[in-house]
Design a protein around this motif. Structure first.
Motif, PDB file in Angstrom:
ATOM      1  N   UNK A 157       0.802  16.494 -45.316  1.00 29.79           N
ATOM      2  CA  UNK A 157       0.052  15.331 -46.482  1.00 29.79           C
ATOM      3  C   UNK A 157      -1.821  16.306 -46.605  1.00 29.79           C
ATOM      4  N   UNK A 158      -2.403  16.816 -47.049  1.00 35.40           N
ATOM      5  CA  UNK A 158      -3.576  18.074 -47.417  1.00 35.40           C
ATOM      6  C   UNK A 158      -4.714  17.161 -48.407  1.00 35.40           C
ATOM      7  N   UNK A 159      -4.146  15.552 -48.642  1.00 34.58           N
ATOM      8  CA  UNK A 159      -4.668  15.320 -49.510  1.00 34.58           C
ATOM      9  C   UNK A 159      -6.403  15.083 -48.731  1.00 34.58           C
ATOM     10  N   UNK A 160      -6.049  14.640 -48.088  1.00 36.51           N
ATOM     11  CA  UNK A 160      -6.931  14.692 -47.116  1.00 36.51           C
ATOM     12  C   UNK A 160      -7.302  14.934 -45.636  1.00 36.51           C
ATOM     13  N   UNK A 161      -8.339  15.824 -44.415  1.00 37.83           N
ATOM     14  CA  UNK A 161      -8.847  16.570 -44.141  1.00 37.83           C
ATOM     15  C   UNK A 161      -7.258  15.786 -42.734  1.00 37.83           C
ATOM     16  N   UNK A 162      -6.937  17.011 -42.214  1.00 40.38           N
ATOM     17  CA  UNK A 162      -5.197  17.158 -41.197  1.00 40.38           C
ATOM     18  C   UNK A 162      -5.836  17.852 -40.238  1.00 40.38           C
ATOM     19  N   UNK A 163      -5.373  17.660 -38.809  1.00 36.35           N
ATOM     20  CA  UNK A 163      -5.640  18.604 -38.370  1.00 36.35           C
ATOM     21  C   UNK A 163      -4.470  18.007 -36.713  1.00 36.35           C
ATOM     22  N   UNK A 164      -3.678  19.636 -37.365  1.00 37.21           N
ATOM     23  CA  UNK A 164      -2.296  19.115 -36.011  1.00 37.21           C
ATOM     24  C   UNK A 164      -2.083  20.994 -35.176  1.00 37.21           C
ATOM     25  N   UNK A 165      -1.831  20.010 -33.856  1.00 44.70           N
ATOM     26  CA  UNK A 165      -1.950  20.970 -33.525  1.00 44.70           C
ATOM     27  C   UNK A 165      -0.270  21.643 -32.839  1.00 44.70           C
ATOM     28  N   UNK A 166      -0.218  22.734 -32.727  1.00 45.60           N
ATOM     29  CA  UNK A 166       0.884  23.534 -32.661  1.00 45.60           C
ATOM     30  C   UNK A 166       0.199  25.010 -32.301  1.00 45.60           C
ATOM     31  N   UNK A 167       0.902  25.513 -31.870  1.00 48.99           N
ATOM     32  CA  UNK A 167       1.675  26.986 -31.409  1.00 48.99           C
ATOM     33  C   UNK A 167       1.055  27.242 -30.173  1.00 48.99           C
ATOM     34  N   UNK A 168       0.204  25.498 -29.178  1.00 50.52           N
ATOM     35  CA  UNK A 168      -1.060  26.167 -28.608  1.00 50.52           C
ATOM     36  C   UNK A 168      -2.085  26.345 -28.984  1.00 50.52           C
ATOM     37  N   UNK A 169      -2.348  26.200 -29.620  1.00 49.49           N
ATOM     38  CA  UNK A 169      -4.196  25.606 -30.532  1.00 49.49           C
ATOM     39  C   UNK A 169      -4.125  24.835 -31.948  1.00 49.49           C
ATOM     40  N   UNK A 170      -4.885  24.317 -32.102  1.00 49.73           N
ATOM     41  CA  UNK A 170      -5.031  23.182 -33.285  1.00 49.73           C
ATOM     42  C   UNK A 170      -5.148  24.046 -34.899  1.00 49.73           C
ATOM     43  N   UNK A 171      -4.106  23.495 -36.225  1.00 53.71           N
ATOM     44  CA  UNK A 171      -4.694  23.795 -37.303  1.00 53.71           C
ATOM     45  C   UNK A 171      -5.898  22.750 -37.823  1.00 53.71           C
ATOM     46  N   UNK A 172      -6.534  22.510 -38.704  1.00 49.86           N
ATOM     47  CA  UNK A 172      -7.330  22.584 -39.465  1.00 49.86           C
ATOM     48  C   UNK A 172      -6.887  22.107 -40.832  1.00 49.86           C
ATOM     49  N   UNK A 173      -6.435  21.425 -41.860  1.00 49.30           N
ATOM     50  CA  UNK A 173      -5.542  22.029 -43.081  1.00 49.30           C
ATOM     51  C   UNK A 173      -7.008  20.603 -44.074  1.00 49.30           C
ATOM     52  N   UNK A 174      -7.912  21.401 -44.778  1.00 43.49           N
ATOM     53  CA  UNK A 174      -8.871  20.980 -46.166  1.00 43.49           C
ATOM     54  C   UNK A 174      -8.091  20.463 -47.302  1.00 43.49           C
ATOM     55  N   UNK A 175      -8.415  19.901 -47.982  1.00 38.45           N
ATOM     56  CA  UNK A 175      -7.532  19.488 -49.263  1.00 38.45           C
ATOM     57  C   UNK A 175      -7.837  20.792 -50.528  1.00 38.45           C
ATOM     58  N   UNK A 176      -9.438  21.209 -49.568  1.00 42.09           N
ATOM     59  CA  UNK A 176      -9.802  22.811 -51.172  1.00 42.09           C
ATOM     60  C   UNK A 176      -8.884  23.757 -50.573  1.00 42.09           C
ATOM     61  N   UNK A 177      -8.638  23.619 -49.307  1.00 39.51           N
ATOM     62  CA  UNK A 177      -7.765  24.653 -48.658  1.00 39.51           C
ATOM     63  C   UNK A 177      -7.844  25.432 -48.047  1.00 39.51           C
ATOM     64  N   UNK A 178      -8.975  25.183 -47.470  1.00 40.36           N
ATOM     65  CA  UNK A 178      -9.400  25.804 -46.364  1.00 40.36           C
ATOM     66  C   UNK A 178      -8.746  25.557 -44.994  1.00 40.36           C
ATOM     67  N   UNK A 179      -8.376  26.451 -44.395  1.00 42.64           N
ATOM     68  CA  UNK A 179      -7.353  25.964 -43.232  1.00 42.64           C
ATOM     69  C   UNK A 179      -8.438  26.779 -41.700  1.00 42.64           C
ATOM     70  N   UNK A 180      -7.950  26.419 -40.907  1.00 46.46           N
ATOM     71  CA  UNK A 180      -9.203  26.575 -39.861  1.00 46.46           C
ATOM     72  C   UNK A 180      -8.058  26.516 -38.577  1.00 46.46           C
ATOM     73  N   UNK A 181      -8.307  27.526 -37.811  1.00 43.21           N
ATOM     74  CA  UNK A 181      -7.212  27.382 -36.670  1.00 43.21           C
ATOM     75  C   UNK A 181      -8.185  27.629 -35.057  1.00 43.21           C
ATOM     76  N   UNK A 182      -8.194  26.269 -34.944  1.00 42.83           N
ATOM     77  CA  UNK A 182      -9.182  26.542 -33.437  1.00 42.83           C
ATOM     78  C   UNK A 182      -8.034  27.247 -32.188  1.00 42.83           C
ATOM     79  N   UNK A 183      -9.006  28.052 -31.757  1.00 41.98           N
ATOM     80  CA  UNK A 183      -7.916  28.898 -30.741  1.00 41.98           C
ATOM     81  C   UNK A 183      -8.825  27.871 -28.896  1.00 41.98           C
TER      82      UNK A 183
END
Length: 107
Positions: free
Chosen positions: A5-31
């Motif tokens: 659910x991306x109605x609020x900012x959410x971070x998820x650990x996945x594939x050896x990194x962290x993905x942050x999803x924002x409600x405005x469609x911005x996706x950030x990959x923290x490697x």
């Protein structure tokens, strides 16, 4: 596959990194020590995102947009894979989504 659910900012650990999803469609990959961001076109139309995590890759699709995006934490890359992705629930091969050498490919 995980539904997020991306109605609020959410971070998820996945594939050896962290993905942050924002409600405005911005996706950030923290490697490994740095980050990259994209405005994932169409993602802001969705409340929910389906996310698949492989060993070295992650793919996600907004339920309303139908656009498939993938991320590779080891190379700190996020890419738009397909604008014509068919909505699917874990049935990758049926709709042409498959792995080649461990990387997601649309056939």
């Amino acid at each position: 596959m995980t539904q997020i659910d991306i109605r609020k900012p959410v971070t998820v650990s996945c594939a050896g990194g962290v993905l942050r999803f924002d409600p405005d469609g911005q996706v950030t990959l923290l490697g490994a020590g740095s980050e990259c961001s994209v405005a994932a076109t169409g993602l802001e139309l969705s409340n929910l995102v389906e996310l698949w995590c492989g060993e070295s890759w992650a793919c996600f699709i907004g339920l309303e947009s139908g656009e498939l995006w993938c991320a590779w934490p080891s190379t700190e890359k996020i890419a738009h894979v397909s604008q014509e992705a068919v909505w699917f629930r874990g049935e990758y091969e049926r709709f042409g989504f498959r792995l080649i050498d461990g990387c997601p490919v649309i056939s």
